[in-house]
Design a protein around this motif. Structure first.
Motif, PDB file in Angstrom:
ATOM      1  N   SER A  55      -6.442  -9.144  -2.774  1.00  0.00           N
ATOM      2  CA  SER A  55      -5.561  -9.615  -1.530  1.00  0.00           C
ATOM      3  C   SER A  55      -6.233 -10.010  -0.391  1.00  0.00           C
TER       4      SER A  55
ATOM      5  N   SER B 236       5.999  -6.761  -4.136  1.00  0.00           N
ATOM      6  CA  SER B 236       5.881  -6.404  -5.510  1.00  0.00           C
ATOM      7  C   SER B 236       5.451  -5.078  -5.757  1.00  0.00           C
TER       8      SER B 236
ATOM      9  N   MET C 230      -1.133 -10.982 -10.009  1.00  0.00           N
ATOM     10  CA  MET C 230      -0.625  -9.887  -9.515  1.00  0.00           C
ATOM     11  C   MET C 230      -1.451  -9.626  -8.254  1.00  0.00           C
ATOM     12  N   ILE C 231      -1.103  -9.552  -6.925  1.00  0.00           N
ATOM     13  CA  ILE C 231      -2.148  -9.514  -6.021  1.00  0.00           C
ATOM     14  C   ILE C 231      -2.472  -8.030  -5.583  1.00  0.00           C
ATOM     15  N   SER C 232      -3.725  -7.569  -5.603  1.00  0.00           N
ATOM     16  CA  SER C 232      -4.133  -6.249  -5.832  1.00  0.00           C
ATOM     17  C   SER C 232      -5.073  -6.063  -4.716  1.00  0.00           C
ATOM     18  N   ASN C 233      -5.059  -4.773  -4.268  1.00  0.00           N
ATOM     19  CA  ASN C 233      -5.883  -4.388  -3.243  1.00  0.00           C
ATOM     20  C   ASN C 233      -7.238  -3.727  -3.885  1.00  0.00           C
TER      21      ASN C 233
ATOM     22  N   ASN D  74       0.705  -1.168  -0.169  1.00  0.00           N
ATOM     23  CA  ASN D  74      -0.018   0.126  -0.005  1.00  0.00           C
ATOM     24  C   ASN D  74       0.778   1.308  -0.009  1.00  0.00           C
TER      25      ASN D  74
ATOM     26  N   TYR E 279       5.274  -5.077 -11.963  1.00  0.00           N
ATOM     27  CA  TYR E 279       4.259  -4.865 -12.916  1.00  0.00           C
ATOM     28  C   TYR E 279       4.143  -3.502 -13.391  1.00  0.00           C
TER      29      TYR E 279
ATOM     30  N   LEU F  47       2.657  -3.639  -3.556  1.00  0.00           N
ATOM     31  CA  LEU F  47       1.675  -4.794  -3.512  1.00  0.00           C
ATOM     32  C   LEU F  47       2.313  -5.774  -2.624  1.00  0.00           C
ATOM     33  N   PRO F  48       1.416  -6.467  -2.188  1.00  0.00           N
ATOM     34  CA  PRO F  48       1.999  -7.802  -1.562  1.00  0.00           C
ATOM     35  C   PRO F  48       2.701  -8.558  -2.318  1.00  0.00           C
ATOM     36  N   GLU F  49       3.735  -9.448  -1.576  1.00  0.00           N
ATOM     37  CA  GLU F  49       4.527 -10.323  -2.817  1.00  0.00           C
ATOM     38  C   GLU F  49       3.570 -10.948  -3.617  1.00  0.00           C
ATOM     39  N   SER F  50       3.787 -10.979  -4.954  1.00  0.00           N
ATOM     40  CA  SER F  50       3.138 -11.672  -5.949  1.00  0.00           C
ATOM     41  C   SER F  50       4.367 -12.520  -6.765  1.00  0.00           C
ATOM     42  N   PRO F  51       3.619 -13.439  -7.641  1.00  0.00           N
ATOM     43  CA  PRO F  51       4.608 -14.288  -8.231  1.00  0.00           C
ATOM     44  C   PRO F  51       5.645 -13.379  -9.232  1.00  0.00           C
ATOM     45  N   ARG F  52       5.410 -12.273  -9.544  1.00  0.00           N
ATOM     46  CA  ARG F  52       6.616 -11.141 -10.220  1.00  0.00           C
ATOM     47  C   ARG F  52       6.860 -10.238  -9.167  1.00  0.00           C
TER      48      ARG F  52
END
Lengths: 346, 200
Positions: B164, A243, B180-183, A167, A344, A336-341
């Motif tokens: 998320s 991420s 992609m983890i998104s809020n 965030n 972005y 962002l929270p940890e994502s596969p990449r």
């Protein structure tokens, strides 16, 4: 006729840095120094090493040097020094002392150029409020110049590249495209005025950015240099275990940089950086090809990339732009929270 | 066939010459580039592949010959409608709210959803985003039967977005295979900007 420093280096835009992947491979085979007093070691690929002396003071130690990126010795000295000092600022610190690192062949270049480079460096270090206390010169061609810098920071106010939180807002303090415009100038593909603007930005100290980062409690910070915005963002996201999402339409470009890429003058370093981020990056179909390449453009003395709590982002940006009217700081995305990449782009 | 002689030139000169020459090339026409700089050759190949063409390279000693078609979509440099799908009036976002498609027999619902995601990548007009929330996020887990199809969509430049809060709720942080983890801010922004939203 004034000596042209750019004439000493291989014409073309393939920059001087080792490919990032190769460097990681070599470093991975070396034992890592461990000590409880080391607050930042090489593990997180941060901008500088940080060593805690006592509860009040930590030492920041860093170096950087490179071959000429402009014709004039004085300007080259200013830029190389601003670039070296930036690593201290990127940790939230204050530079104190610097040593000159110079490679210079007096057989190939008039000696007064040597003096001009040192003068440029000295003036920039003075502007930063630090002192040059010596240095070392080796006979070598083409010339290279930079500084080893020592700075300090309160151990509790150290800003590493490992503190980004989901965030957080991503703030970038300088436009990108210095690699593009140096390449454009060499190949006659940009307006000289645009190139001059790039030089001016490269000379600009990241000093205000560092002090405001402290004031507004920036969670994480790094400076953008040879690996480009994408490469440094990726390293920061990785070190922080998160991420980043970045909007290419908000990423500020130096005027003329886009056109240089459009004409095909894409430095080799850009392709190397792209290889480095490749599988860790995702671009949506909406991302313009030249923008995808420009976020990998190697920067010299680039801006600071900060992550800051959304509640403080507005005030931070406002004050950054007020104190530093020469450059423009903008919001370019979020954490962002940890994502596969790791990164972005859209 | 037009031939560019870039021998002896350093990067980025060969790419500058190639881009210039491609402008005048007609569709379906080929261009030949003679090149002796390995780095530049690699960069030309990367550039052309990014534009959607597969250049042929043959080598004789230190000199390489690259032959390529003009890229079909001239994506470089311009925010053409083809490249910037969000500009198209037909651009759409797929919003997947659960693991299954439709109410009724859960087994049938799972099968339908699987087929839907597999079919999505074959569409001529691809979505710009696939947004997955609530039970829908489970489709993006490593073990999911459609994880590979979602990855293929991602490779095509489609942004796969996972809620998320939903990942946390189901405790799936360590099982994510793609996306992609998104809020909610990012998700709402995406849905609001969509031309239209398809909800299977």
């Amino acid at each position: 006729m004034k000596f042209d420093l750019l004439s000493t280096i291989e014409y073309g835009g393939c920059s001087a840095k080792l490919p990032p992947g190769l460097l990681s491979e070599v470093l991975s085979k070396l034992p890592i120094a461990t000590d409880p007093r080391l607050l930042v070691d090489v593990n997180t690929h941060d901008d500088a090493g940080v060593y805690k002396i006592n509860d009040e003071t930590a030492l920041i130690f860093t170096t950087d040097f490179f071959p000429p990126i402009c014709s004039d010795g004085y300007e080259f000295g200013e830029i190389a020094a601003a670039n070296s000092l930036s690593d201290v600022y990127a940790m939230g610190g204050t530079p104190l002392l610097a040593l000159n690192l110079m490679m210079f062949s007096q057989e190939k270049i008039p000696l007064d150029v040597f003096g001009e480079i040192l003068k440029g460096g000295q003036d920039k270090v003075s502007e930063a409020g630090a002192l040059i206390v010596g240095g070392h010169t080796i006979d070598d061609h083409p010339p290279k110049y930079g500084l080893a810098v020592v700075g300090t920071v309160h151990p509790d106010r150290l800003i590493t590249n490992a503190g980004a939180l989901p965030n957080d807002i991503l703030v970038l303090t300088k436009s990108i495209g210095t690699g593009a415009l140096v390449s454009g100038e060499k190949n006659g593909l940009c307006e000289h005025e645009d190139y001059r603007r790039a030089l001016k930005q490269m000379k600009h100290l990241n000093r205000h950015g560092a002090s405001l980062a402290d004031k507004y409690g920036v969670n994480s910070m790094t400076d953008i240099t040879g690996f480009g915005l994408a490469g440094h963002a990726m390293k920061m996201a990785e070190a922080s275990g998160v991420s980043f999402r970045m909007r290419t339409q908000q990423i500020p470009l130096l005027p003329g940089a886009y056109e240089v890429y459009e004409k095909g003058s894409i430095p080799g370093a850009t392709f190397r950086n792209l290889e480095f981020t490749d599988e860790h990056m995702h671009c949506t179909r909406g991302v313009d090809y030249n923008m995808k390449m420009l976020v990998h453009d190697a920067q010299t003395s680039g801006g600071l990339l900060m992550t800051v709590n959304p509640d403080h982002a507005g005030l931070l940006l406002e004050e950054l732009n007020r104190l530093d009217p020469g450059i423009s700081a903008v919001e370019i995305g979020e954490v962002l929270p940890e994502s596969p990449r790791r990164i972005y782009f859209e | 066939m037009k031939t560019l002689d870039t021998k002896g030139l350093k990067c980025p000169q060969p790419l500058i010459m190639l881009k210039e020459a491609l402008v005048d090339l007609k569709m379906g026409e080929e261009i030949r580039v003679e090149i002796d700089n390995d780095t530049s050759l690699k960069n030309l190949v990367t550039y052309l592949k990014d534009q959607g063409v597969e250049p042929q390279v043959s080598s004789a000693g230190a000199v390489h010959t690259l032959v390529s078609l003009k890229p079909e979509k001239d994506l470089a440099g311009s925010n053409t409608a083809i490249y910037c799908t969000t500009d198209l009036p037909t651009s759409y976002v797929v919003c997947i709210k659960g693991e299954r498609m439709g109410d009724g027999d859960p087994e049938l619902g799972s099968l339908l959803m699987e087929t839907f995601v597999d079919t999505l990548k074959l569409q001529e007009q691809l979505p710009t985003h696939v947004v997955l929330y609530n039970g829908g996020v489970k489709l993006a887990m490593k073990e999911s039967p459609v994880c590979s199809s979602l990855s293929e969509l991602e490779e095509l430049g489609i942004r796969i977005m996972l809620c998320s809060t939903c990942i946390d709720h189901y405790g799936l942080q360590f099982d994510i295979g793609v996306g992609m983890i998104s809020n909610m801010v990012v998700i709402t922004e995406t849905l609001a900007a969509a031309g239209h939203v398809i909800t299977p």
